[in-house]
Write an enzyme that holds these catalytic residues in place. Structure first.
Site, short mmCIF file in Angstrom:
data_model
loop_
_atom_site.label_atom_id
_atom_site.label_comp_id
_atom_site.label_asym_id
_atom_site.label_seq_id
_atom_site.Cartn_x
_atom_site.Cartn_y
_atom_site.Cartn_z
N LYS A 145 0.84 -1.20 0.00
CA LYS A 145 0.00 0.00 0.00
C LYS A 145 0.87 1.25 0.00
O LYS A 145 1.93 1.27 0.64
CB LYS A 145 -0.90 -0.03 1.24
CG LYS A 145 -1.98 1.04 1.28
CD LYS A 145 -2.88 0.85 2.51
CE LYS A 145 -3.94 1.94 2.62
NZ LYS A 145 -4.80 1.76 3.81
N SER A 160 -9.75 1.93 3.16
CA SER A 160 -8.91 2.68 2.26
C SER A 160 -7.95 1.82 1.44
O SER A 160 -7.43 2.29 0.43
CB SER A 160 -8.09 3.70 3.05
OG SER A 160 -7.20 3.04 3.94
N SER A 178 -9.85 -0.52 7.22
CA SER A 178 -9.29 -0.28 5.89
C SER A 178 -8.68 -1.49 5.19
O SER A 178 -8.40 -1.43 4.00
CB SER A 178 -8.24 0.84 5.95
OG SER A 178 -8.88 2.08 6.01
#
Lengths: 470, 466
Positions: free
Chosen positions: B71, B146, B170
């Site tokens: 990420k 997210s 997330s």
């Protein structure tokens, strides 16, 4: 109207750790700008603080040094504000749960109380170049561990403040917490000051004067503030709560920001650092590392060793010097003589040629031997000082030096008697005048007899014989 | 293919590390979901070559040669790390996050940096400065967030597994939306060093993969104490150790509030999945987390407060976006921040600063902290009677892109099923457990006791095997 000042202090002291408080960068003074900076202390995204355990220990020692209570539980908070010297835009400090609470230093019989002391990180330094019209940031100081010592508003005179700060510096040095070099900024003082009419007990509105870096500046800044605030009140005005900066060149203070402009620091618990737990045992271990504080030493020197207050204060003003005295005086038991040797003889030599006590060519053992020779009347005072000078220059042991230079006083009364006879024969007129009442001549005759015998002359013996013969 | 099988294939030379990496890089080229912000082709190939050398020498480690995505809020040395923000568009970290260092030490292949909500703030992956992420199951829909890019990269086969981060759901929510498995470890299990902080007391890095066992497999490689992170206080172990050996008589708690707050279809599907645990000899226990109604508020107050502080360093002075305008320091940072942050990030900064400002701190931050303590206590109570808590991962399935975009409160409310695991610091894994009437994946979460990842992974694994 006459006013009484009400003063409280915030003292920042840099802790003598090897590395910074939340990273591995060296904790030093000076050097090229931004030489001691890493991703952590420059606040790069993703980095986290790692608490330096030694900083916690030193702060706890400071708490012990001022007779505070080291807390079993303390924790860190964030103080948020934007300023270019603060790369994370928040300072890690202790707001709710400080490392140490309470404490005091007694000055002139008054206990000046400490509210608490806490650990925090120092910010960087901004260098303003007015000519180029630029400001530059040096982050070397970023993350240097500090303690902030916050007092109660207990001070009423400039002298109290100055003596307190001096004593604080000395205690921090004794405890090995801080080198307290105000000129290098390793100890800085903020003064909170208000005034109230004499006889009143209602505090006035205070001003805070930031970052005073000498005892003298503290005195001048307070003096100026008392005058400034008095003039405002006398003219029927009101003192404004604000932060002010002292200008050393002009000897005045200027407003930095008012209460309305004050930051809202939005404190909250620092989530990256777990709370610090110190068990009672750990606190006792730390206490054991803290030496006897100078105030206790002064009490001991006066009460047990019979030194004068002046002598005691002089000796404790430097911890190494005082340690040296303690060790040597304890070995010989000659407290007064050791004090004389150090304060008269050694101090003079050290003033001429400053040397750390630890680097002297002789140790406490030699000094104690010297004091003992003198105490036991084996050498006279001149010889004692002379031997000290020789040891200072070349080392060696007192007995050796005394022997080599013929300083051991003779107990031989025959030799003394011969010398006295000789002096009386050569100075018959003086002897007669003495007998006729000119008592001052005794000293002259003594001197002559001592001169005859040289360094081994034993004044007590000579005096006795001379008295008998006259 | 599970990672353990892939490991065997790599070790048996049935497949080469470079070949595998190229397959993934080719697949990424065909990505229609905008999963990646940065693809590190050269670095990946060279890492794969090194991995192959290690494999050839017979010294392969569990993650050697396995291509993963990371990420884009996890720092990678020399590779830009943007947090999907204009603010960090050009930020190239000079250091690796601890998890990246751990993966690199095993010669894991990092394919690139995945897309996300800006600074991990959001549940849709639509707030990215680099454009939103589309759901591989239906490209008209969101991936959730997210870690939307991470979940999409796994779901679309653009990597073998992914690292995401989870602050309030997330990892788990996008995993549910994309039909993959996402694990949020216990707070303190994985080092946060190098994870660009959103809310420090909630943030955890964790794996997203195709199976529960895989998440445990990766977790074993990235977990453990770290001298760079004082909060990383849990050790590492083989988190797949109980897979296939689920203890009998497991007590599974079903807190009713989570089901009441979810779409009826989802509540039904998750309840049905729970029933199937009876086949494994588990006992289902209805329980309650009464403070759930305050959880979202408490979460948003604390996380926004921490975020406001964490994001203060982005001032355009040392790195990141710097405005062209500004006559003073204050003006410069004001302009840089106004231009550099997106609106959701600004909203949270304002909310957080408000909650911390003097006069409001007690009413907001302090009270939220009290709720936090209460929720922990309620979980303790549940775990005194249950081994695992089973809930829906999200109250809805993936919704169409653009839907609810302008209603932040509704968006925030959708985190209700996931935030409590972060608030209490507990491990939680989301696995697919069915599909809705549109064929969209439904996720179910298994939340465990503190540091009990092994059990929830085994329970999730057992469900997959049913």
């Amino acid at each position: 109207m006459r006013y009484i000042p009400v003063i409280g202090l915030e003292i920042h002291a840099e802790l003598q750790t090897a590395s910074k408080v939340f990273c591995g960068c060296a904790n030093e003074f000076g050097g090229a700008p931004n030489d001691r900076v890493c991703p952590r202390c420059s606040g790069l995204p993703g980095t986290l603080p790692v608490l330096n355990k030694n900083a916690v220990i030193l702060a706890a020692r400071a708490g012990i040094a001022v007779d505070g209570t080291v807390n079993n539980y303390s924790s860190f908070d964030r103080k948020n504000y934007f300023y270019p010297d603060l790369p994370k835009a928040y300072q890690i400090t202790q707001f709710e749960h400080p490392i140490s609470s309470g404490g005091f230093i007694e000055i002139g019989g008054r206990k000046l109380r400490i509210h608490h002391l806490h650990i925090e990180e120092d910010a960087g330094k901004l260098v303003h170049d007015d000519y180029e019209c630029i400001s530059m940031a040096d982050y070397n100081r970023c993350g240097v561990p500090l303690i902030e010592i916050v007092t109660e508003p207990d001070f009423r005179t400039i002298e109290e403040v100055q003596q307190f700060v001096e004593q604080m510096a000395l205690r921090l040095k004794y405890a090995g917490v801080c080198d307290a070099r105000m000129e290098q900024g390793s100890m800085r003082v903020d003064v909170n000051i208000s005034i109230m009419p004499e006889g009143s007990d209602v505090f006035g509105t205070r001003a805070e004067i930031k970052n005073l870096n000498s005892i003298k500046a503290i005195g001048r800044a307070i003096e100026y503030e008392i005058k400034r605030q008095s003039e405002i009140l006398d003219a029927g005005g009101q003192v404004v709560q604000e932060t002010r900066r002292f200008n050393d060149n002009h000897g005045d203070t200027k407003a930095l920001r008012s209460k309305e402009e004050a930051h809202d620091y939005r404190y909250f618990p620092e989530p990256d650092i777990p709370p610090v737990f110190l068990s009672d045992e750990e606190i006792e271990e730390i206490r054991a590392q803290v030496p006897e504080m100078p105030n206790k030493r002064v009490e001991r020197y006066i009460g047990e060793y019979g030194l004068t207050a002046e002598e005691a204060a002089l000796i404790v003003s430097d911890r190494e010097f005082s340690d040296f005295y303690d060790k040597s005086a304890a070995a010989s038991g000659c407290y007064k003589k050791t004090a004389s040797l150090m304060l008269v003889g050694l101090n003079k030599l050290l003033n001429e040629n400053p040397t750390p006590v630890s680097e002297l060519k002789f140790g406490t053992r030699e000094l104690s031997e010297l004091a003992l020779l003198w105490e036991e009347n084996k050498i006279n005072s001149n010889s004692a000082m002379e031997i000290l000078e020789i040891m200072y220059a070349h080392g060696g042991t007192p007995a050796e030096i005394a022997g080599k230079h013929g300083m051991i006083m003779s107990a031989d009364s025959d030799a003394a008697e011969k010398a006295v006879d000789k002096v009386l024969a050569e100075n018959a007129k003086a002897a007669q005048d003495y007998k006729a009442g000119n008592k001052k001549l005794f000293g002259f005759l003594m001197g002559r007899a001592i001169g005859e015998l040289g360094k081994s002359a034993n004044p007590a013996v000579i005096k006795e014989i001379l008295n008998k013969k006259l | 293919m599970k990672l353990k099988e892939l490991r065997k294939k790599l070790d048996n030379k049935e497949i080469g590390a470079v070949e595998l990496t190229r397959e993934n890089l080719d697949a990424i080229k065909g990505d229609v979901c905008n999963s990646y912000i940065t693809v590190c082709e050269e670095e990946a190939i060279s890492a794969a070559r090194e991995a192959q050398l290690l494999i050839d020498s017979g010294k392969a480690l569990p993650m050697t040669g396995i291509p993963v995505s990371v990420k884009d809020n996890i720092c990678t040395k020399g590779i830009r790390t943007t947090c999907a923000s204009k603010m960090l568009e050009d930020f190239i970290p000079p250091y690796d996050a601890s998890v990246v260092e751990k993966l690199k030490s095993q010669k894991t292949v990092i394919l690139g940096k995945t897309n996300m909500d800006e600074f991990a703030m959001g549940g849709s992956s639509q707030t990215s400065y680099f454009g939103g992420v589309k759901n591989p199951a239906d490209t008209s829909r969101v991936t959730g967030g997210s870690s939307g890019g991470a979940a999409a990269s796994v779901a679309a086969g653009l990597c073998a597994a992914a690292l995401g981060s989870d602050t309030g759901g997330s990892i788990r929510q996008p995993s549910a939306f994309c039909g993959v498995v996402g694990l949020k470890p216990t707070y303190g299990r994985v080092s946060r060093y190098g994870l660009i902080a959103f809310a420090s007391s909630f943030d955890q890095i964790g794996p997203i993969a195709k199976s529960a066992e895989d998440t445990g497999y990766i977790l074993s490689a990235i977990a453990g104490r770290d001298e760079n992170d004082m909060t990383a206080r849990c050790g590492s172990e083989d988190f797949t150790a109980l897979c296939g050996k689920l203890p009998k008589g497991l007590k599974i708690g079903l807190p009713k509030e989570f089901f009441e707050g979810s779409d009826p279809g989802i509540a039904a599907a998750v309840s049905e999945a729970a029933q199937s645990y009876k086949e494994l000899g588990a006992e289902l226990i209805e329980c309650s987390l009464p403070s759930l109604e305050y959880a979202v508020s408490a979460y948003y107050l604390i996380s926004s407060a921490e975020a406001a502080s964490n994001l203060s360093r982005f001032d355009g002075v040392k790195y990141g976006h710097r405005s062209a305008d500004g006559d003073s320091f204050m003006e410069l940072i004001e302009n840089s921040r106004s231009e550099g942050f997106g609106s959701e990030v600004k909203r949270r900064i304002m909310l957080g600063n408000y909650a911390l400002s003097s006069g409001y701190y007690d009413a907001y931050y302090k009270n939220a902290s009290r709720i936090r303590t209460k929720i922990k206590a309620e979980y303790d109570d549940i775990f005194s009677r249950c081994d695992i808590v089973l809930t829906p991962t999200a109250p809805t399935t993936a919704y169409p892109i653009g839907f609810q975009e302008n209603d932040p409160v509704k968006m925030y409310t959708a985190d209700i099923c996931t935030v409590t695991a972060n608030i209490a610091g507990l491990p939680s894994v989301s696995i697919p457990c069915g599909a809705d009437e549109n064929g969209l994946p439904i996720g179910m979460s298994l939340t465990g006791r503190y540091m009990d990842e092994k059990l929830i992974i085994a329970a999730a694994d057992a469900f997959e095997r049913l």
